[in-house]
Design a protein around this motif. Structure first.
Motif, PDB file in Angstrom:
ATOM      1  N   TRP A 102       0.830  -1.210   0.000  1.00  0.00           N
ATOM      2  CA  TRP A 102       0.000   0.000   0.000  1.00  0.00           C
ATOM      3  C   TRP A 102       0.865   1.261   0.000  1.00  0.00           C
ATOM      4  O   TRP A 102       0.640   2.202  -0.759  1.00  0.00           O
ATOM      5  CB  TRP A 102      -0.935  -0.040   1.204  1.00  0.00           C
ATOM      6  CG  TRP A 102      -1.706   1.218   1.467  1.00  0.00           C
ATOM      7  CD1 TRP A 102      -1.375   2.217   2.334  1.00  0.00           C
ATOM      8  CD2 TRP A 102      -2.952   1.609   0.871  1.00  0.00           C
ATOM      9  NE1 TRP A 102      -2.327   3.196   2.324  1.00  0.00           N
ATOM     10  CE2 TRP A 102      -3.308   2.852   1.433  1.00  0.00           C
ATOM     11  CE3 TRP A 102      -3.785   1.026  -0.076  1.00  0.00           C
ATOM     12  CZ2 TRP A 102      -4.471   3.535   1.081  1.00  0.00           C
ATOM     13  CZ3 TRP A 102      -4.942   1.703  -0.434  1.00  0.00           C
ATOM     14  CH2 TRP A 102      -5.271   2.936   0.136  1.00  0.00           C
ATOM     15  N   LEU A 157     -16.948  -5.746  -4.433  1.00  0.00           N
ATOM     16  CA  LEU A 157     -16.795  -5.108  -3.130  1.00  0.00           C
ATOM     17  C   LEU A 157     -16.701  -3.590  -3.274  1.00  0.00           C
ATOM     18  O   LEU A 157     -17.347  -2.842  -2.537  1.00  0.00           O
ATOM     19  CB  LEU A 157     -15.541  -5.645  -2.430  1.00  0.00           C
ATOM     20  CG  LEU A 157     -15.162  -4.991  -1.103  1.00  0.00           C
ATOM     21  CD1 LEU A 157     -16.232  -5.266  -0.048  1.00  0.00           C
ATOM     22  CD2 LEU A 157     -13.797  -5.489  -0.619  1.00  0.00           C
ATOM     23  N   GLY A 158     -15.889  -3.145  -4.226  1.00  0.00           N
ATOM     24  CA  GLY A 158     -15.741  -1.706  -4.436  1.00  0.00           C
ATOM     25  C   GLY A 158     -17.046  -1.037  -4.810  1.00  0.00           C
ATOM     26  O   GLY A 158     -17.314   0.107  -4.399  1.00  0.00           O
ATOM     27  N   LEU A 184     -13.374  -8.310  -6.020  1.00  0.00           N
ATOM     28  CA  LEU A 184     -12.937  -7.003  -5.522  1.00  0.00           C
ATOM     29  C   LEU A 184     -13.743  -5.873  -6.139  1.00  0.00           C
ATOM     30  O   LEU A 184     -14.099  -4.905  -5.463  1.00  0.00           O
ATOM     31  CB  LEU A 184     -11.442  -6.799  -5.810  1.00  0.00           C
ATOM     32  CG  LEU A 184     -10.456  -7.353  -4.796  1.00  0.00           C
ATOM     33  CD1 LEU A 184      -9.041  -6.922  -5.149  1.00  0.00           C
ATOM     34  CD2 LEU A 184     -10.801  -6.889  -3.382  1.00  0.00           C
ATOM     35  N   VAL A 233     -10.886   1.587  -2.374  1.00  0.00           N
ATOM     36  CA  VAL A 233     -11.314   0.251  -1.950  1.00  0.00           C
ATOM     37  C   VAL A 233     -10.605  -0.819  -2.777  1.00  0.00           C
ATOM     38  O   VAL A 233     -10.122  -1.825  -2.236  1.00  0.00           O
ATOM     39  CB  VAL A 233     -12.840   0.101  -2.080  1.00  0.00           C
ATOM     40  CG1 VAL A 233     -13.270  -1.345  -1.849  1.00  0.00           C
ATOM     41  CG2 VAL A 233     -13.548   1.013  -1.091  1.00  0.00           C
ATOM     42  N   LEU A 234     -10.504  -0.595  -4.086  1.00  0.00           N
ATOM     43  CA  LEU A 234      -9.827  -1.578  -4.930  1.00  0.00           C
ATOM     44  C   LEU A 234      -8.335  -1.653  -4.630  1.00  0.00           C
ATOM     45  O   LEU A 234      -7.751  -2.743  -4.579  1.00  0.00           O
ATOM     46  CB  LEU A 234     -10.056  -1.256  -6.405  1.00  0.00           C
ATOM     47  CG  LEU A 234     -11.151  -2.114  -7.069  1.00  0.00           C
ATOM     48  CD1 LEU A 234     -12.507  -1.833  -6.431  1.00  0.00           C
ATOM     49  CD2 LEU A 234     -11.216  -1.856  -8.557  1.00  0.00           C
ATOM     50  N   GLY A 274      -8.008  -3.328  -1.224  1.00  0.00           N
ATOM     51  CA  GLY A 274      -8.383  -4.731  -1.344  1.00  0.00           C
ATOM     52  C   GLY A 274      -7.315  -5.557  -2.037  1.00  0.00           C
ATOM     53  O   GLY A 274      -7.007  -6.674  -1.618  1.00  0.00           O
ATOM     54  N   ALA A 275      -6.723  -4.993  -3.098  1.00  0.00           N
ATOM     55  CA  ALA A 275      -5.665  -5.710  -3.810  1.00  0.00           C
ATOM     56  C   ALA A 275      -4.457  -5.931  -2.908  1.00  0.00           C
ATOM     57  O   ALA A 275      -3.848  -7.011  -2.910  1.00  0.00           O
ATOM     58  CB  ALA A 275      -5.265  -4.939  -5.063  1.00  0.00           C
ATOM     59  N   LEU A 304      -4.492  -6.109   0.367  1.00  0.00           N
ATOM     60  CA  LEU A 304      -4.861  -7.094   1.385  1.00  0.00           C
ATOM     61  C   LEU A 304      -4.815  -8.517   0.827  1.00  0.00           C
ATOM     62  O   LEU A 304      -4.398  -9.448   1.523  1.00  0.00           O
ATOM     63  CB  LEU A 304      -6.250  -6.780   1.934  1.00  0.00           C
ATOM     64  CG  LEU A 304      -6.344  -5.566   2.857  1.00  0.00           C
ATOM     65  CD1 LEU A 304      -7.795  -5.266   3.210  1.00  0.00           C
ATOM     66  CD2 LEU A 304      -5.528  -5.784   4.134  1.00  0.00           C
ATOM     67  N   VAL A 305      -5.258  -8.694  -0.411  1.00  0.00           N
ATOM     68  CA  VAL A 305      -5.193 -10.016  -1.033  1.00  0.00           C
ATOM     69  C   VAL A 305      -3.741 -10.481  -1.129  1.00  0.00           C
ATOM     70  O   VAL A 305      -3.417 -11.644  -0.832  1.00  0.00           O
ATOM     71  CB  VAL A 305      -5.850  -9.997  -2.419  1.00  0.00           C
ATOM     72  CG1 VAL A 305      -5.540 -11.290  -3.188  1.00  0.00           C
ATOM     73  CG2 VAL A 305      -7.355  -9.817  -2.296  1.00  0.00           C
ATOM     74  N   ALA A 352      -6.921  -4.578  -9.147  1.00  0.00           N
ATOM     75  CA  ALA A 352      -7.515  -5.905  -9.289  1.00  0.00           C
ATOM     76  C   ALA A 352      -7.112  -6.582 -10.592  1.00  0.00           C
ATOM     77  O   ALA A 352      -6.964  -7.800 -10.650  1.00  0.00           O
ATOM     78  CB  ALA A 352      -9.038  -5.804  -9.200  1.00  0.00           C
ATOM     79  N   ASP A 369     -10.292  -2.469 -14.116  1.00  0.00           N
ATOM     80  CA  ASP A 369     -11.019  -2.221 -12.864  1.00  0.00           C
ATOM     81  C   ASP A 369     -12.168  -1.239 -13.071  1.00  0.00           C
ATOM     82  O   ASP A 369     -13.189  -1.322 -12.385  1.00  0.00           O
ATOM     83  CB  ASP A 369     -10.069  -1.674 -11.800  1.00  0.00           C
ATOM     84  CG  ASP A 369      -8.995  -2.682 -11.420  1.00  0.00           C
ATOM     85  OD1 ASP A 369      -8.971  -3.778 -12.009  1.00  0.00           O
ATOM     86  OD2 ASP A 369      -8.180  -2.372 -10.542  1.00  0.00           O
TER      87      ASP A 369
END
Length: 479
Positions: free
Chosen positions: A33, A83-84, A80, A95-96, A99-100, A102-103, A146, A48
């Motif tokens: 991040w 989710l976004g 993802l 969010v994307l 999320g990416a 975190l994955v 994503a 995305d």
């Protein structure tokens, strides 16, 4: 009493491993991040805001999940995007990106656990698991979005396939994660032969040595335990083969938009030296081209030969699991690069005959994926050459012949580790990416809302990198 103490020790060991995996995963996600930088994190990338978003709007949250695109399935990226889309539109990019990351953190934690049979020393495993966040080329295109998560799935696949589960819950967890990995990346089928490693019992010590407890496993109890261990390989095998079959069928039946290429083998090898290999040290791959044009191929050929020597040494002296893992990762590094050039006609360049103009070619996402697999092979090879501590705490050098040979192998391994750390840590600061210039998604939302003019049936454009997204006014004006 003894049995209770043994169960307590096992429980502590499991909890300790899980805690370490969580810490590694959180560190990987946080580093990924941070390396993106604020503008990149806030900019929506390619599919995305394109095909994935359009399919989500048109097909809904369920039918879009396994809808094929460009010849294969993209389960996790579509999840993802779903989710976004559940968050306010202005938060979609963040969010994307989060999320990416975190994955990738989850995959790093899984690799940390699943690599312990091949890389038993925890410092090497931590370094191995952190590679997706440390890779110099990662933030440029493949990290934090994503659309490119499938490359990190490819990195995790060999460890999930080859892992010898100690328990049924562990077997189930690995199989569940494998579902998402295989249904996201077609090229995981390259690692399917490693499933055989999950079916064979573990061995300790040097190459060909059988575990010390093998003889004690005789008898009905030992046979039953062996059978249960053998059966625990079934779940991951079934889901990996089923998912791989689904991907292959999709690839054969779905139409690709990219025209295939036919690169010369010399250009494939030269390109691998100038992009995946050179990108391990400096994300500015154009610098490698300029250096080769000025000083010749030795500047990249010599480091390549050194790495090849380390990999070959590990294959010769390592355990059978380590041998096949190193070989698979190294071969996949070249195979992914070559396959990408064959599948995408516009990706190949005349790398075998470099000129200064070639320095303008940016890092390619295939180079990042290939480099990540190569780095993983190098870290595993270094772990093999340095040796490890067995469960009793006894140090077991992988290279057992004379002292000079052992010293050379250990020095080479630590040199590799030092180079990896210097190269990766030296590039952890946020740098230029394909989203560095925006456009920042959230900053455009007020103007997009105004353009709707209260009409919920309209669709307006919101810019992303490198195209534009069509966003329904019904979402912009609130659900």
């Amino acid at each position: 009493m003894v049995a209770a103490a043994s169960r307590t020790d096992r429980l502590r060991g499991v909890l300790g491993t899980l805690l370490a995996a969580v810490l590694v995963g959180v560190a990987t996600a946080a580093l990924a991040w941070w390396r993106l930088g604020p503008v990149t994190r806030g900019t929506v990338w390619a599919e995305d805001g394109g095909i994935f978003l359009r399919d989500r709007i048109a097909l809904g949250p369920v039918d879009s999940l396994l809808h094929p695109y460009a010849g294969y399935l993209h389960l996790v990226p579509r999840l993802l995007v779903d989710l976004g889309w559940a968050f306010p539109v202005a938060d979609y990019a963040h969010v994307l990106s989060a999320g990416a990351c975190l994955v990738v953190g989850v995959l790093a934690g899984a690799v940390f656990v699943c690599a312990r049979d091949v890389v038993p020393a925890w410092p090497f495993r931590v370094l191995l698991a952190l590679l997706p966040a440390l890779l110099p080329l990662a933030p440029y295109e493949i990290s934090g979005n994503a659309a490119n998560l499938h490359w990190f799935m490819l990195f995790a696949a060999p460890w999930l396939f080859a892992y010898r589960s100690r328990s049924w819950w562990g077997s189930g967890a690995v199989a569940a994660l494998t579902v998402f990995v295989v249904l996201t990346e077609l090229q995981t089928v390259l690692f399917l032969p490693l499933l055989l490693l999950a079916w064979f019992p573990l061995r300790t010590g040097g190459a060909g040595a059988v575990g010390a407890g093998a003889g004690a496993a005789a008898g009905a109890g030992g046979a039953a335990a062996g059978a249960r261990a053998w059966l625990r390989a079934v779940p991951v095998t079934v889901v990996a083969l089923a998912g791989g079959t689904a991907q292959v069928v999709t690839a054969l039946t779905d139409q690709r938009t990219s025209a295939p290429g036919s690169p010369a083998f010399a250009d494939v090898v030269a390109g691998w030296l100038l992009q995946p290999l050179a990108g391990l040290w400096n994300p500015d791959v154009g610098a490698a081209v300029r250096t080769v044009v000025t000083h010749g191929w030795a500047v990249v050929a010599v480091p390549a030969l050194f790495l090849v020597a380390v990999l070959l040494a590990a294959i010769v002296v390592g355990t059978w699991r380590a041998r096949w893992t190193v070989l698979a990762l190294a071969a996949a590094s070249g195979g992914v690069w070559w396959a990408a050039l064959l599948a995408n006609g516009g990706a190949a360049q005349a790398w075998a005959h470099p000129v200064i103009a070639l320095a303008a070619v940016p890092p390619q996402r295939y180079a990042a994926a290939s480099g990540l697999l190569l780095l993983a092979a190098v870290v595993v090879a270094a772990s093999v050459l340095v040796g490890s501590h067995d469960r009793s705490g006894t140090f077991r050098p992988s290279i057992r012949p004379g002292g000079v040979t052992r010293l050379i192998g250990t020095l080479a391994a630590w040199c590799v580790v030092g180079l990896v750390i210097v190269a990766t840590v030296g590039n952890v600061a946020p740098g230029p990416t394909r989203r560095s210039d925006g456009p920042v998604w959230a900053a455009q939302i007020p103007a997009a809302v105004a353009a709707c003019d209260g009409d919920r049936s309209r669709t307006v454009e919101v810019r992303k990198a490198p195209w534009t997204a069509q966003v329904p006014c019904a979402m912009l004006l609130g659900r």
